[in-house]
Motif scaffolding. Structure first.
Motif, mmCIF file in Angstrom:
data_model
loop_
_atom_site.group_PDB
_atom_site.id
_atom_site.type_symbol
_atom_site.label_atom_id
_atom_site.label_comp_id
_atom_site.label_asym_id
_atom_site.label_seq_id
_atom_site.Cartn_x
_atom_site.Cartn_y
_atom_site.Cartn_z
ATOM 1 N N PHE A 212 -11.742 -38.723 84.940
ATOM 2 C CA PHE A 212 -10.563 -38.876 84.100
ATOM 3 C C PHE A 212 -10.053 -37.509 83.627
ATOM 4 N N GLY A 213 -8.741 -37.311 83.734
ATOM 5 C CA GLY A 213 -8.115 -36.094 83.223
ATOM 6 C C GLY A 213 -8.343 -34.866 84.064
ATOM 7 N N TYR A 214 -8.895 -35.036 85.263
ATOM 8 C CA TYR A 214 -9.205 -33.896 86.133
ATOM 9 C C TYR A 214 -8.003 -32.982 86.293
ATOM 10 N N PRO A 215 -8.158 -31.640 86.216
ATOM 11 C CA PRO A 215 -9.439 -30.983 85.980
ATOM 12 C C PRO A 215 -9.818 -30.847 84.506
ATOM 13 N N GLY A 216 -8.873 -31.074 83.603
ATOM 14 C CA GLY A 216 -9.160 -30.964 82.177
ATOM 15 C C GLY A 216 -9.293 -29.518 81.727
ATOM 16 N N ARG A 217 -9.519 -29.357 80.439
ATOM 17 C CA ARG A 217 -9.633 -28.015 79.849
ATOM 18 C C ARG A 217 -11.059 -27.750 79.370
ATOM 19 N N TRP A 218 -11.334 -26.461 79.145
ATOM 20 C CA TRP A 218 -12.702 -26.039 78.831
ATOM 21 C C TRP A 218 -12.780 -25.419 77.444
ATOM 22 N N HIS A 219 -13.604 -26.043 76.613
ATOM 23 C CA HIS A 219 -13.916 -25.526 75.278
ATOM 24 C C HIS A 219 -15.202 -24.711 75.427
ATOM 25 N N VAL A 220 -15.068 -23.560 76.099
ATOM 26 C CA VAL A 220 -16.227 -22.710 76.402
ATOM 27 C C VAL A 220 -16.080 -21.418 75.607
ATOM 28 N N ARG A 221 -17.121 -21.083 74.877
ATOM 29 C CA ARG A 221 -17.062 -19.974 73.931
ATOM 30 C C ARG A 221 -18.090 -18.886 74.263
ATOM 31 N N THR A 222 -17.754 -17.646 73.907
ATOM 32 C CA THR A 222 -18.669 -16.541 74.160
ATOM 33 C C THR A 222 -19.906 -16.595 73.269
ATOM 34 N N TYR A 223 -19.892 -17.437 72.202
ATOM 35 C CA TYR A 223 -21.090 -17.581 71.371
ATOM 36 C C TYR A 223 -22.056 -18.627 71.920
ATOM 37 N N GLY A 224 -21.728 -19.288 73.033
ATOM 38 C CA GLY A 224 -22.706 -20.146 73.687
ATOM 39 C C GLY A 224 -22.320 -21.597 73.907
ATOM 40 N N LEU A 225 -21.257 -22.085 73.252
ATOM 41 C CA LEU A 225 -20.817 -23.454 73.523
ATOM 42 C C LEU A 225 -20.167 -23.505 74.901
#
Length: 272
Positions: A212-225
């Motif tokens: 669902f929603g491909y490709p979607g967005r990324w909540h990726v952080r430099t602090y490790g999430l």
């Protein structure tokens, strides 16, 4: 697999074939002096979302708006060359009212020294239907090891299939993202001054085109999430404009009894 970790089920720990741990231990395990005690809801690998029917399933401090995900007994089947894990979850409010149900089919395999974790998720609306708010807080997520994160400045690195790196990857649409860096060996306690001797390992998260929603967005952080968010749009617009499809999906509604389906592949690998 941990059946329950505070407000939700999680997969913990995640390790490569050689035993390099790619997720942090906090808050599930103590005694790791280099780990920062932040975001206690970031627990290894999990799937939740911060705005469903006015409830917050993502955090662990939402008070009366706190949502809880409760799993049944996982059913494991050891097949030739793979292990299949099937489990049903109830998404409930503080009064134990079932808002949604989900089924997770997880397959563990190994190929050429790489651990493959394939996860198929079916999320079904309860009697009241589902209303998704538009937030960055979600959804299919990992918190990487403390020495692996970019902010540790010890060689941690993020890259996506579009060639974006590190902080540039936040909020972007991408088919896959990889996070790699120094990783501890299993349960070994590593002092900060020993970090330079750690070997590199990584985790790659891939979204299947039928998700669902491909490709979607990324909540990726430099602090490790490290999270994939197929629902949120608004919080990410500072990094990239919305598409017409995304705009129409804000305020997503799912009718009672209807389902949406997500499909991921996680690769745990030694080296980059």
């Amino acid at each position: 697999y941990q059946k329950s970790s505070n407000t939700k089920p999680i997969l913990y720990p995640l390790q490569t074939i050689s035993g390099r741990r790619v997720v942090r231990n906090y808050p599930m395990s103590e005694g790791y002096p280099f780990e920062k005690a932040d975001h206690p809801h970031h627990r290894s690998l999990w799937f939740t979302y911060g705005a469903i029917n006015g409830l917050d399933f993502w955090s662990e401090e939402a008070g009366e708006k706190q949502g809880f995900v409760v799993s049944g007994q996982p059913q494991a089947v050891d097949r030739d060359g793979s292990i299949d894990l099937n489990v049903n979850w109830n998404w409930i409010d503080a009064n134990h009212h079932v808002v949604a149900t989900s089924h997770q089919a997880i397959r563990f395999t190994e190929s050429a020294g790489v651990v493959h974790i394939e996860m198929k998720i079916s999320l079904s609306a309860g009697d009241d239907g589902l209303q998704f708010g538009d937030t960055k807080e979600g959804a299919f997520a990992v918190r990487v090891g403390e020495m692996m994160k970019v902010d540790a400045k010890r060689g941690g690195h993020i890259v996506n299939n579009e060639g974006k790196t590190d902080g540039q990857t936040w909020g972007q649409r991408a088919n896959w993202v990889q996070y790699s860096g120094p990783a501890q060996a299993g349960d070994a306690v590593v002092e900060p001054e020993q970090a330079d001797a750690l070997e590199t390992a990584g985790i790659t998260m891939m979204v299947h085109p039928d998700s669902f929603g491909y490709p979607g967005r990324w909540h990726v952080r430099t602090y490790g999430l490290f999270a994939h968010n197929p629902f949120g749009v608004h919080d990410f617009l500072e990094s990239q404009p919305a598409t017409d499809t995304e705009t129409s999906r804000q305020g997503l509604s799912i009718e009672a009894g209807k389902s949406l389906h997500l499909h991921y592949l996680i690769l745990l690998h030694d080296g980059i």
